[in-house]
Design a protein around this motif. Structure first.
Motif, PDB file in Angstrom:
ATOM      1  N   ARG A 271     -27.875 -14.789   3.696  1.00 47.11           N
ATOM      2  CA  ARG A 271     -28.583 -14.403   2.472  1.00 47.11           C
ATOM      3  C   ARG A 271     -28.377 -15.456   1.382  1.00 47.11           C
ATOM      4  N   ALA A 272     -27.161 -15.935   1.275  1.00 46.61           N
ATOM      5  CA  ALA A 272     -26.865 -16.936   0.243  1.00 46.61           C
ATOM      6  C   ALA A 272     -27.626 -18.230   0.499  1.00 46.61           C
ATOM      7  N   THR A 275     -31.271 -17.564  -0.380  1.00 47.97           N
ATOM      8  CA  THR A 275     -31.422 -17.440  -1.835  1.00 47.97           C
ATOM      9  C   THR A 275     -31.400 -18.810  -2.495  1.00 47.97           C
ATOM     10  N   HIS A 280     -36.143 -14.596  -2.770  1.00 46.68           N
ATOM     11  CA  HIS A 280     -35.661 -13.481  -3.591  1.00 46.68           C
ATOM     12  C   HIS A 280     -35.546 -12.242  -2.717  1.00 46.68           C
ATOM     13  N   PHE A 281     -34.330 -11.682  -2.652  1.00 49.57           N
ATOM     14  CA  PHE A 281     -34.105 -10.462  -1.888  1.00 49.57           C
ATOM     15  C   PHE A 281     -34.337  -9.253  -2.793  1.00 49.57           C
ATOM     16  N   THR A 324     -39.189 -18.890  -7.334  1.00 46.81           N
ATOM     17  CA  THR A 324     -39.138 -18.109  -6.095  1.00 46.81           C
ATOM     18  C   THR A 324     -40.225 -18.573  -5.136  1.00 46.81           C
TER      19      THR A 324
END
Length: 474
Positions: A271-272, A275, A280-281, A324
């Motif tokens: 996830r990092a 990102t 964008h989560f 994003t």
């Protein structure tokens, strides 16, 4: 260049489909006996004229202005990449006369043209699809009649006019490639009924209409590329590849990464990485708003197709930061009822995690069955056993390893896949083939067999597998 404006000024009332077919047949007969070098010169002329930078930019820019789908810059890059790739695949390839011999079996194979190919092209990447199919038809001494998605009529007609300029410059009959004026569903059906073979790339309805015409048809299938990232993956490389594939042309490719299945132990790290690259989560509330906006009533909202992530976020009321590039949301516990697990055609990804690798494989099978059975999957891993297990279990026609599905499925100079604009998905996806549709499918073949005496294995030898079981159970 003014090609678009010139085509619009010269627009005429539509003529019957039969006239396009008869013109194509006459042109095809003209080149039926051409030698390979002359054929190859005509193919190169098409590529030369289309890929002049000012021409390519005008055509791809016009297509974007008519559809509002994707990115004009990425479409320009894709056109050059696909044409270059197709030429590379064609280079030195014999498509006429004797093309294969098996002396030990006394067999020879001769290539023959099919005749007139009806080509149905989509609203996504239309100029690349038109050009590659036209080049492939000429390479195999066929004629092509193009029926583009009505939304890109002017740009499609202009592309075919440039192709015809290339044919003329090479001394080939221009009617080898024609554009079906006033493209419409009924005329697409007429074309499919009257030509000798159909190449259909587009939505499910387009493919069904083409197949129903009763002619040999090669078609693409719906995409839903599901990608595993296991605990042995190079996360930096994986994130680079995934984001590049998902965001190219605003995710309009059916091959673009659709849902990520990440090993639970490294999900936070993944996830990092994503990102950091502009993904964008969405939290639960944002995910709900995103679903309601992009899939109202469970159906994909056409106004979201090929749009930038920031525009989709604004429509959905998602507070995504500036810069994003893609949106991601966790998928639900019931994938079959979660639209996030379906086809997206936009820079949106589903995200989920797994414990054991068997769970990941089961998720790939389950998710591809929803909206992309037979299409593709991917895996980022340095574990050869994981790669092998997925390859054996996944019901897909192509599997990308440590690379982007979005940029790799349809051919790349970073892998060995042949370049194409049509990705077939086998019987899983309602297609005839499990492969990228290339020049090999634009030919008829004559097999020549010479007498050969070969020993026949004894009946007892052939029955050994069964007899071993029969003896053991007696």
């Amino acid at each position: 260049m003014g090609t678009i404006r010139a085509v619009e000024r010269s627009a005429v009332l539509p003529k019957p489909v039969s006239e396009f077919i008869s013109g194509a047949r006459a042109a095809q007969r003209t080149i039926a006996d051409w030698p390979q070098k002359r054929v190859d010169a005509a193919v190169a002329a098409i590529a030369w004229h289309i890929c002049r930078p000012e021409t390519a930019r005008e055509l791809t820019g016009s297509a974007y202005s008519q559809t509002g789908i994707g990115s004009p810059e990425d479409a320009f890059v894709q056109l050059g990449r696909r044409v270059h790739g197709a030429l590379s695949d064609f280079h030195g390839v014999q498509t006429l006369g004797l093309i294969e011999a098996e002396p030990e079996r006394r067999l020879r194979r001769y290539a023959k043209p099919i005749g007139v190919i009806g080509v149905l092209t989509p609203a996504t990447a239309p100029i690349a699809a038109i050009t590659v199919n036209a080049m492939t038809a000429v390479k195999t001494r066929n004629a092509a009649v193009i029926c583009a998605n009505p939304g890109v009529r002017s740009a499609g007609a202009a592309a075919v006019e440039v192709i015809r300029q290339g044919l003329k410059a090479a001394g080939a009959p221009v009617d080898l490639v024609q554009f079906l004026t006033e493209p419409a569903r009924s005329r697409a059906v007429e074309l499919a009924e009257q030509c000798d073979m159909v190449i259909a790339t587009g939505g499910a309805a387009t493919v069904r209409r083409a197949s129903a015409a009763g002619r040999p048809t090669y078609s693409g299938g719906p995409g839903n590329a599901v990608v595993i990232i296991d605990e042995t993956a190079d996360l930096t490389q994986a994130a680079d590849a995934i984001v590049a594939g998902k965001t190219f042309d605003n995710g309009t490719s059916c091959s673009a990464e659709s849902t990520l299945i990440v090993a639970r132990a490294i999900s936070g790290l993944m996830r990092a990485e994503l990102t950091a690259r502009g993904v964008h989560f969405c939290d639960a509330a944002e995910g709900a708003r995103l679903r309601a906006t992009v899939w109202p009533d469970g159906k994909l909202f056409r106004g979201a197709v090929g749009q930038p992530a920031t525009r989709i976020a604004k429509l959905a009321g998602v507070e995504a930061p500036d810069g994003t590039r893609a949106l991601a949301a966790d998928i639900g516990a019931d994938p079959e009822s979660d639209p996030m697990c379906g086809e997206k055609l936009s820079p949106i990804m589903g995200f989920t995690t797994y414990g054991g690798f068997d769970e990941a494989v089961a998720l790939v099978r389950r998710l591809t069955a929803i909206a992309g059975r037979g299409h593709s999957c991917g895996i980022h891993s340095s574990n050869a056993s994981h790669v092998e297990r997925l390859a054996e279990a996944a019901e897909v026609s192509r599997m990308m390893v440590n690379q982007s599905t979005g940029l790799g499925n349809s051919g790349s100079f970073g892998n060995g896949m042949p370049f194409t604009s049509t990705i077939s998905c086998g019987s899983w996806g309602g297609s005839t083939l499990n492969e990228n549709v290339t020049w090999r499918r634009f030919l008829n073949y004559t097999w020549v067999s010479e007498p050969l005496q070969r020993p026949a294995p004894s009946w007892e030898t052939l029955m050994e597998p069964y007899l071993a079981i029969a003896d053991a159970t007696a």
